[in-house]
Design a protein around this motif. Structure first.
Motif, PDB file in Angstrom:
ATOM      1  N   TRP A 486       2.425  -6.448   2.822  1.00 32.36           N
ATOM      2  CA  TRP A 486       2.491  -5.994   1.435  1.00 32.36           C
ATOM      3  C   TRP A 486       1.720  -4.687   1.244  1.00 32.36           C
ATOM      4  O   TRP A 486       2.173  -3.787   0.521  1.00 32.36           O
ATOM      5  N   THR A 490       3.760  -1.437  -0.033  1.00 31.38           N
ATOM      6  CA  THR A 490       3.428  -0.829  -1.327  1.00 31.38           C
ATOM      7  C   THR A 490       2.917   0.600  -1.160  1.00 31.38           C
ATOM      8  O   THR A 490       3.219   1.464  -1.997  1.00 31.38           O
ATOM      9  N   TRP A 494       5.058   3.432  -2.998  1.00 34.40           N
ATOM     10  CA  TRP A 494       4.316   4.225  -3.992  1.00 34.40           C
ATOM     11  C   TRP A 494       4.365   5.707  -3.638  1.00 34.40           C
ATOM     12  O   TRP A 494       4.611   6.561  -4.501  1.00 34.40           O
ATOM     13  N   CYS A 514       3.974  -0.975  -7.643  1.00 35.31           N
ATOM     14  CA  CYS A 514       3.306  -0.884  -6.344  1.00 35.31           C
ATOM     15  C   CYS A 514       1.795  -0.758  -6.506  1.00 35.31           C
ATOM     16  O   CYS A 514       1.027  -1.318  -5.711  1.00 35.31           O
ATOM     17  N   LYS A 517       0.509  -4.258  -7.227  1.00 39.39           N
ATOM     18  CA  LYS A 517       0.576  -5.126  -6.054  1.00 39.39           C
ATOM     19  C   LYS A 517      -0.430  -4.702  -4.987  1.00 39.39           C
ATOM     20  O   LYS A 517      -1.031  -5.551  -4.321  1.00 39.39           O
TER      21      LYS A 517
END
Length: 641
Positions: A486, A490, A494, A514, A517
């Motif tokens: 993750w 992200t 991003w 993003c 997260k």
């Protein structure tokens, strides 16, 4: 027992066995070379007996493709590289096109005089990943670099993908440097030797000999298509030298590295003496480039840092890797960053950035200041020393292929070691690929894809260190393994959204999601997960504890400020990747897609881990009293003394 499949992780006990017993295995194998006997029933080999320190004869038996009895032809690679050798390889393989080609190119296209800031930013990204490499290289000094780390921490398919990214660095970057050397050689022959090469209205004749055949495929003319004779020549010469082994080529490497450092120091000092700050450094950041130009230039300049991580791939041959690997990486990064920044300031300071030559930056700049003697020294020095970058770039690729083949992910021919300890076949195959790319593919088509590939490899290496240093909470098993994907995803999304789609509503929404997260994942990593007391954590550490994996052991280098440094490295690496054109990013993803297809068509069917290899830690302990054999990749070795 781990579940077989693309996410199968290589047990640490197998990796430790490959790294920490290399010297012992070499001794056993050397003794085997002198003790082999034949009988009427078939081939017979001697094995070591721990009880009485003697060798006993065993009969060769039938075996499958993943398991074979050690034979005199199955040799290991000896440790012979000192700290000086490693630093020479790192500096020699890193300094090259970054100073000789990219300084002028980035100044012209992206940043103007602020090219020195581009080098600082890319150097920061390299340092963030460099400290992670330093710890992993001394903990797991095995052939394969990031491939080894990712295999042990993430799984088989991610390891295959990171190996593909490293191949871009080792093979394709070597080809790109060979291509730029060909351009410089042509320019030097024309300007300094006065040889006409048949361009334009020239006849291409010097005396009775025509030289026009050397001009084909030159990147400076048109799109640079066609066959580049000089690039093919320097690539083939590097391969021939490597076929004689690293022991021989490292002497050449040390000599050329010292020569190249002296050349760069000479060019930087002379440039600083000739610097005209008011005329050439104002404005320092031209308004047409802006901050975006600096980051775009930083991504392109990262090509100049390609090379230091090759040290990790050579750790299998390093003497005292626990000490020498971290030192060599730190020394290499420090030396090359200082030289890059000084050279960039010197070049843009003595000539307007709009006039700097893309092919021959420093020689042309010296000529513009009526320093023809310095221009001749710089031009000859570039032509003389740049080929060593080609040599060092391809040097690590056979060792990467060796690691893949020992794990069954490539055909066995890539793991063949000749009687002198050289990876002859792997060198030849990688060399053919490099010669073809250098001969036909222009430099500007290669640079961005290489940079993106190695930045992704760096991000995966940073992730590997976090996975090896942190444990999931008891009530949420596997949390660390879920958080790192993750964090990587992200950071990538991003960066792409902010760079390419910020003007659209969708881009802003993706960036906002993003951000949330990423913050959530970092919070859970820092406050829910705990630093492991042993390298590898509770789920990966070998029960037998080969080597001292206790994190309190001061004999091993430890990355400071965990997990902030590797996570920051992940973010910076993906942000630099996002600065590339979407076409370049798409080409890289397509390349990785092809590698994924190869893995599912060949790798997963032949890999040692997915075909019953390695076993469990209990099956392969180092308890010599039990006299058990140890499975290392696809090789069965005798019990170790």
């Amino acid at each position: 027992m781990q579940r077989a499949g693309p996410w199968l992780q290589k047990p640490l006990h197998a990796t430790f066995a490959e790294t920490e017993t290399n010297s012992s295995i070499s001794a056993i194998r050397n003794d085997l070379n002198h003790s082999t006997q034949n009988n009427n029933d078939g081939n017979s080999y001697n094995t070591y007996n721990n009880d009485n320190n003697t060798y006993s004869s065993i009969q060769e038996s039938s075996f499958d493709q993943n398991t074979y009895v050690i034979t005199p032809s199955d040799r290991s690679i000896p440790r012979h590289l000192t700290l000086f050798d490693l630093v020479s390889i790192g500096v020699g393989g890193t300094i090259g096109s970054g100073i000789f080609v990219l300084c002028g190119f980035i100044a012209n296209k992206y940043a103007g005089p602020a090219v020195s800031i581009c080098w600082v930013i890319s150097g920061l990204a390299a340092c963030l990943s460099g400290v992670c490499y330093a710890e992993l290289a001394c903990r797991l000094p095995a052939a394969g670099s990031s491939y080894v780390y990712v295999y042990a921490s993430m799984g088989e398919l991610p390891a295959m993908l990171v190996a593909a990214c490293l191949t871009l660095e080792y093979v394709v970057s070597g080809a790109a440097v060979a291509r730029s050397w060909g351009d410089k050689m042509v320019r030097w022959m024309e300007d300094d030797l006065g040889i006409g090469l048949g361009r334009g209205d020239k006849e291409g004749q010097d005396g009775l000999f025509h030289w026009s055949w050397l001009v084909g495929g030159r990147d400076g003319d048109g799109d640079g298509g066609g066959f580049n004779v000089l690039a093919a020549l320097v690539s083939a010469t590097s391969i021939l030298l490597l076929m004689n082994g690293v022991k021989e080529s490292k002497r050449v490497t040390n000599f050329f590295t010292m020569t190249k450092v002296l050349l760069v120091v000479f060019m930087a000092v002379m440039g600083l003496v000739l610097m005209k700050p008011k005329e050439n450094l104002t404005p320092f950041l031209p308004p047409q480039f802006g901050l975006g130009g600096i980051f775009r230039g930083a991504t392109s300049s990262f090509f100049g840092y390609i090379g230091f991580d090759e040290l990790a791939c050579m750790s299998h041959e390093a003497i005292n890797p626990q000490r020498n690997m971290p030192l060599s990486i730190v020394y290499t990064l420090g030396i090359v960053t200082l030289l890059y920044v000084a050279a960039a300031l010197a070049l843009t300071g003595m000539q307007p950035y709009t006039d700097i030559s893309d092919v021959s930056g420093f020689p042309s700049a010296f000529q513009s200041n009526d320093m023809n003697w310095a221009a001749q020294i710089a031009a000859f020095g570039e032509v003389f020393t740049l080929p060593i970058v080609v040599l060092i770039s391809i040097m690590a690729q056979p060792r990467l292929q060796y690691a893949l083949a020992k794990d069954g992910l490539l055909p066995p021919i890539f793991a063949r070691v000749d009687e002198n300890g050289n990876l002859w076949w792997g060198t030849v195959i990688a060399g053919i690929a490099m010669v073809l790319i250098a001969s036909f593919v222009p430099f500007h088509h290669l640079n961005d894809m290489i940079c993106a590939g190695i930045l992704i490899a760096f991000a995966m290496t940073d992730s590997s260190l976090v996975l090896m240093r942190y444990d999931s909470p008891d009530n949420d098993e596997g949390l660390v393994d879920r958080l790192l994907p993750w964090i990587n995803l992200t950071c990538f999304l991003w960066s792409v959204s902010v760079t390419h789609f910020w003007d659209y509503l969708l881009g802003k929404v993706v960036a906002l999601v993003c951000t949330y997260k990423l913050i959530q994942s970092m919070y859970r990593l820092i406050y829910k997960c705990t630093p492991s007391e042993t390298f590898g954590g509770k789920t990966r550490l070998s029960k037998n504890g080969l080597g001292d994996m206790n994190m309190s052991n001061r004999d091993y280098f430890k990355t400071p400020l965990m997990p902030y440094i590797p996570c920051l490295g992940i973010f910076v690496n993906f942000y630099l990747v996002a600065q590339l054109d979407l076409l370049g990013i798409g080409l890289l993803l397509a390349y990785l897609g092809v590698v994924t297809l190869f893995y599912f068509s060949y790798g997963i069917r032949h890999s040692v881990g997915n075909n019953g290899g390695w076993g469990t830690d209990d099956d392969h302990s180092f308890d010599s009293d039990e006299g058990s054999s140890l499975y290392i990749s696809n090789t069965v070795l005798p019990p170790l003394a």
